[in-house]
Enzyme design. Structure first.
Site, PDB file in Angstrom:
ATOM      1  N   SER A  86       0.838  -1.202   0.000  1.00 23.24           N
ATOM      2  CA  SER A  86       0.000   0.000   0.000  1.00 23.24           C
ATOM      3  C   SER A  86       0.870   1.249   0.000  1.00 23.24           C
ATOM      4  O   SER A  86       1.571   1.523  -0.969  1.00 23.24           O
ATOM      5  CB  SER A  86      -0.974  -0.035   1.183  1.00 23.24           C
ATOM      6  OG  SER A  86      -1.940   0.976   1.063  1.00 23.24           O
ATOM      7  N   HIS A 191      -9.054   0.987   0.103  1.00 19.10           N
ATOM      8  CA  HIS A 191      -8.917  -0.073  -0.909  1.00 19.10           C
ATOM      9  C   HIS A 191     -10.261  -0.759  -1.186  1.00 19.10           C
ATOM     10  O   HIS A 191     -10.344  -1.987  -1.301  1.00 19.10           O
ATOM     11  CB  HIS A 191      -7.871  -1.109  -0.469  1.00 19.10           C
ATOM     12  CG  HIS A 191      -6.504  -0.520  -0.289  1.00 19.10           C
ATOM     13  ND1 HIS A 191      -5.792   0.018  -1.334  1.00 19.10           N
ATOM     14  CD2 HIS A 191      -5.743  -0.345   0.825  1.00 19.10           C
ATOM     15  CE1 HIS A 191      -4.638   0.474  -0.872  1.00 19.10           C
ATOM     16  NE2 HIS A 191      -4.585   0.276   0.436  1.00 19.10           N
TER      17      HIS A 191
END
Length: 792
Positions: A86, A191
Site C-alpha cells: 500500500s 482499498h
C-alpha cells in the site's frame, strides 16, 4: 536474487526514525518545508496523537522508510526487485527512481489528505480463511457493500466497507470454525469501491506529476506484476480503491527467483507473510521459480541492461532535478511467459504460422465490448501469439484509442488483430469501422456473425493487394472468417463477387490493380469453423463441421486454382488439451480459443465475473436471446450458474413473441418487468432508451416505436440486455443476479483441467500460459495416444 519490501500504514510507532534524522539532515529539511512542521517531532514525539491520523501517518512513514532506504544504499548494492505494501509502494517507486524524494513526499501528503477525509468506513482483518471463503462469507452475511481490501496471504484477508456493515461480518466470522477477525484502527474503507471519489481527485492531482520509468522492477499492488515503463499515475490512482494483491506480489517474487528479502518499516509486518509463501506447498507456488528467469524475459536482444543510479550507489536526487515526462498514452509492454515447445510448434499448419507470424497455430478470438482487451492482445503478441481486440459493441472513438495503444506497444511486431462483427441493424457502422482499421493500417481481422461477404470485408481484405513479380496474386491483409455453416464458408472460400469489385472500384475503395489481384484470391484464406461456443452460436458440432469444412476447402482450392491451399481452423469448446488435440486430429490447421481467456487477469471484465467463471463446471451455461438480434430470435450462450439473466432474458423473448405491446401485459408482469429487469418505472426506462438511440444517431428507431407498439416493447426489452452486459463488465454488486456473461462449456472444462495446479486461481491464468498449457498438453496427448495405438 534480493528484494526490498516497504511496509505501509499500520507499521508506524512513536520514536520511529530516531537513528536516521541526524544522518540525513538534507532530507529532513526538505520534509519540514513540504509538511510545514518538524517531521522529526512528528515521528519521535507524536504530538496530539497525530501519528495515528491518516493525513499525518502517511507522509511520516514515507519519510522514515526513505531515510532507511538511503542508509541501506549507502551501505551496499541495490536490490534486484522492489515492492511495497500500500503506502510502502511509494517508497519502492522512489528507490526505483520513478521520482525524487520531495516529489514523492508531495504525492504522499496529498494521498494522506484525501484518504484522511474518508470517514464512516471500517476495515477488518479475517484470519484463517482463503479469499474465496471470505467472499462466500460476505455473501452469506448479506454484506454486499463490503470488499476484499488486502489479500495478504493465502489465509489472511482484510475486508473494507461501511462501519455499519462490519457487525454482520464479525458475527459471520465468529460463527465460522477456524476463523477469527481483528478490527483495524482506520476511519475509512480504504482499498474498496467506497474510495472511488478520493481516487478520482487523486488521479487529477497525479496528472500534474512527471514519472520516470522504474530502473529496478517494482511489483504493483494493483496487478501483482511489475510496473510498466509508463502508466505509474494510473496504477497509483487505482491503488486507492483496488485491493492490495500482496500475496500475488510475494508469489511473483518467488517466481522471479528471489531468495533474500529485507523489510523496511518501524514494525516487522511483511517478513512473516513472506515466510508463509515460502512455506506453501509446491502446488501453490509458481512452477518456474528459477533464479534469473526474469532476466531472460526482460533482456533486450543485442543490448546490455543499462546500470541504474541505485546500483551505482548513487542517492536519489533532491529537489531541483528535472525528470523527463514520459508520454502517458504509450502502453506498457507486458512481461509474458516464454512460450517455447518444439512439439507444440509442429501442430497444425506451418504455412499458417508463417503467414501470421505466430509461434503456435493458435489464436485467441475476440470477445464482445473489449473483453478481449488491449492488455490481453498485447500480452499475447509479446509472447509470439495473436489475439483479436473485441471491437464489437464499442464506439469508434474507443476502438481508435485501442488501435493507437496497440500500435505504440513495443515488441508486438504487428501481432495483433481486431474483430469486425456484423450488425444487421447498422450496416453503416461496419463500413466506418473498416475505414478506421485501414486508416490505422491494421493487417489482421477476425470477421464474425457474417452470413455473406460484404463490401466492407472485401475492401479490407484486398486493400494493398497486388501481383508479385512472378504474377502470383498477393494480399497483405489476413481475414479469419468465423462460420458455422458450409454454405456461408463457401462464400468466403471463393474470390469476391464481380459486382462487389465493380462497386468498390466505382467508389474508389479499391484500385484497379487491387481488384485484379483479388480475382485470383479467396476472400478469406483461413476459415474458422465455429462449433458450440460462447456468445452467438448455432450450437454446431465440431466433430461434424470441421471435417466437412476441410473437405470443402480442398474442393474450392482445386476449383479456383489458388496458388496456396485454403486453411480451416476450429473454435468452440476448446477448454482442455484433449479438445485441442481432437481439433487437430479432425484436420484443423489452427485453433481459436475464446471462453477460457475471459477468466484471465488480462480480460477486460470485472473481478466479480472472473470469480463466477472460475467456479463453473461444464454444465453451468445456458442459451438466451441475443440482445442485438432480439427480434430474430438469435441465441447466445451465457453463464447460468449464479445469475438469473438467462431465465429472465428468455421470459422477455416469450413475452415479445406472444404480445402485441406493453399495453397487452398484465399488472403482475409489468411489476416484474420494472422491478427485476428494468430497475425503473416504465416511463423512466423508456426515456433512457430514447436518449440512447438519439445519442447513437438512430432516432428513426424511436419514430418507428411511436407508430408500432410491438417495436417499442422490443426496444425497451433490449435495453435490459445492454444494461446487464455493462453491469457484468463493471462488476456492479447490486446487479449480480442480472449479469450477462457470454461463455461456453470450455470454461468449465478448463476449470476441471487446472484444478489443484498453479493455474487454479484465475489471477494466475495469464493468457499466454493458457495457450502454453493447451498447446503443449495437446502435443503430449497426441504423442501418448499415438504410442498407445502403435503396434510393437
Amino acid at each position: 536474487m534480493k528484494a526490498w519490501l516497504f511496509a505501509g500504514q499500520g507499521s508506524q510507532r512513536a520514536g520511529m526514525g530516531e537513528a536516521l534524522f541526524d544522518r540525513f539532515p538534507e532530507y529532513e529539511a526538505v520534509a519540514d518545508r513540504v509538511l510545514g512542521e518538524s517531521v522529526r517531532a512528528l515521528c519521535l514525539d507524536d504530538p496530539d496523537g497525530r501519528l495515528q491520523r491518516t493525513r499525518w501517518t502517511q507522509p511520516a512513514l514515507y519519510v522514515v522508510n526513505a531515510l532507511a532506504c538511503a542508509q541501506a544504499l549507502a551501505e551496499g548494492r541495490a536490490p534486484d526487485v522492489l515492492a511495497g505494501h500500500s503506502l510502502g509502494e511509494y517508497n519502492a517507486l522512489l528507490a526505483a527512481g520513478c521520482f525524487g524524494f520531495e516529489t514523492g513526499l508531495r504525492i504522499v501528503r496529498r494521498r494522506g489528505e484525501l484518504m484522511g477525509e474518508a470517514d464512516g468506513g471500517a476495515m477488518l482483518a479475517v484470519l484463517g480463511l482463503a479469499p474465496d471463503a471470505v467472499r462466500a462469507l460476505l455473501d452469506r452475511a448479506g454484506a454486499t457493500d463490503v470488499d476484499l481490501a488486502n489479500l495478504n496471504t493465502a489465509t489472511q484477508v482484510v475486508v473494507s466497507g461501511p462501519a455499519g456493515s462490519m457487525d454482520a461480518v464479525r458475527a459471520a466470522v465468529r460463527a465460522t470454525p477456524g476463523a477469527r477477525c481483528v478490527p483495524l484502527a482506520t476511519s475509512g474503507a480504504f482499498h474498496s469501491r467506497h474510495m472511488r471519489p478520493a481516487q478520482e481527485r487523486f488521479a487529477a492531482f497525479l496528472d500534474t506529476i512527471a514519472f520516470r520509468p522504474p530502473r529496478i522492477p517494482v511489483i504493483a499492488n494493483v496487478t501483482g506484476r511489475p510496473y510498466p515503463a509508463d502508466g505509474a499515475a494510473e496504477l497509483l490512482a487505482r491503488q486507492i480503491s483496488a485491493p492490495v494483491r500482496w500475496h500475488e506480489t510475494l508469489r511473483e517474487l518467488v517466481r522471479r527467483g528471489v531468495d533474500e528479502v529485507r523489510e523496511f518499516g518501524p514494525r516487522p509486518m511483511l517478513l512473516p507473510m513472506w515466510q508463509s509463501v515460502l512455506a506453501a506447498p509446491d502446488t501453490e507456488r509458481e512452477p518456474d521459480a528459477v533464479p534469473g528467469r526474469e532476466r531472460e524475459r526482460d533482456a533486450v536482444p543485442g543490448r546490455e541492461r543499462e546500470p541504474d543510479a541505485l546500483s551505482r550507489g548513487e542517492r536519489e536526487p533532491l529537489p531541483g532535478s528535472a525528470p523527463v515526462r514520459v508520454a502517458r498514452d504509450t502502453p506498457a509492454a507486458p512481461e509474458p511467459e516464454p512460450v517455447r515447445d518444439p512439439a507444440a510448434a509442429r501442430l497444425g499448419s506451418a504455412e499458417f504460422r508463417q503467414d501470421h507470424g505466430v509461434r503456435y497455430a493458435y489464436l485467441a478470438g475476440s470477445m464482445f465490448r473489449g473483453v478481449s482487451s488491449v492488455e490481453l492482445v498485447a500480452r499475447l503478441g509479446r509472447a509470439g501469439l495473436r489475439g483479436y481486440f473485441g471491437a464489437g459493441g464499442l464506439d469508434l472513438g474507443t476502438v481508435e484509442q485501442a488501435l493507437t495503444a496497440l500500435a505504440r506497444t513495443p515488441g508486438l511486431d504487428g501481432r495483433y488483430g481486431v474483430n469486425l462483427l456484423h450488425d444487421l441493424t447498422r450496416p453503416g457502422a461496419e463500413d466506418a469501422l473498416t475505414a478506421l482499421l485501414l486508416r490505422h493500417d491494421v493487417r489482421h481481422v477476425e470477421a464474425a456473425a457474417f452470413t455473406t461477404v460484404t463490401p466492407a470485408l472485401v475492401r479490407f481484405r484486398f486493400t494493398g493487394a497486388h501481383r508479385a513479380a512472378d504474377g502470383t496474386p498477393v494480399a497483405v491483409r489476413t481475414l479469419i472468417a468465423k462460420c458455422s455453416r458450409p454454405e456461408v464458408a463457401a462464400h468466403f472460400m471463393a474470390p469476391p463477387a464481380e459486382d462487389l469489385l465493380r462497386r468498390l472500384l466505382a467508389e474508389g475503395a479499391l484500385t484497379p490493380a487491387e481488384a485484379e489481384a483479388a480475382r485470383g484470391l479467396p476472400v478469406a484464406q483461413d476459415i474458422c469453423v465455429e462449433g458450440d461456443s460462447a456468445g452467438h452460436t448455432d450450437g454446431g458440432v465440431s466433430l461434424a463441421l470441421v471435417p466437412t469444412a476441410a473437405a470443402l476447402a480442398e474442393e474450392m482450392t482445386a476449383r479456383h486454382n489458388y496458388p496456396r491451399r485454403l486453411r480451416v481452423g476450429a473454435c468452440g469448446g476448446l477448454g482442455t488439451p484433449e479438445a485441442v488435440a481432437a481439433a487437430f486430429v479432425l484436420g484443423a490447421d489452427f485453433v481459436v480459443t475464446g471462453s477460457v481467456n475471459q477468466c484471465s487477469p488480462q480480460a477486460g471484465t470485472s473481478d466479480a465475473v472472473k470469480d463466477l467463471l472460475a467456479a463453473l463446471d461444464v454444465q453451468d451455461t445456458a442459451y438466451a436471446p441475443a440482445g442485438d438480434l432480439f427480434e430474430l430470435g438469435s441465441r447466445v450462450q451465457v453463464v447460468r450458474k449464479g445469475t438469473l439473466f438467462a431465465a429472465r432474458a428468455n421470459k422477455l423473448y416469450q413475452l415479445y413473441r406472444s404480445h402485441t405491446g406493453l399495453d397487452d401485459l398484465d399488472e403482475a408482469t409489468l411489476a416484474w418487468l420494472e422491478h427485476d429487469c428494468l430497475r425503473a418505472p416504465l416511463a423512466q426506462a423508456w426515456s433512457r432508451t430514447c436518449a440512447h438511440y438519439r445519442d447513437t444517431g438512430r432516432p428513426h428507431e424511436i419514430e418507428r416505436a411511436e407508430r408500432e407498439p410491438r417495436h417499442r416493447m422490443a426496444l425497451l426489452f433490449k435495453s435490459y440486455f445492454a444494461r446487464t452486459h455493462r453491469a457484468a463488465q463493471d462488476g456492479d454488486p447490486a446487479e449480480r443476479a442480472n449479469y450477462q456473461v457470454h461463455c461456453g462449456p470450455a470454461a468449465g472444462a478448463f476449470n476441471r483441467c487446472v484444478a489443484g495446479t498453479a493455474l487454479e486461481p484465475w489471477r494466475e491464468r495469464h493468457v499466454e500460459r493458457i495457450a502454453e498449457l493447451l498447446m503443449t498438453g495437446a502435443a503430449r496427448t497426441l504423442a501418448e495416444r499415438l504410442a498407445a495405438y502403435t503396434c510393437p
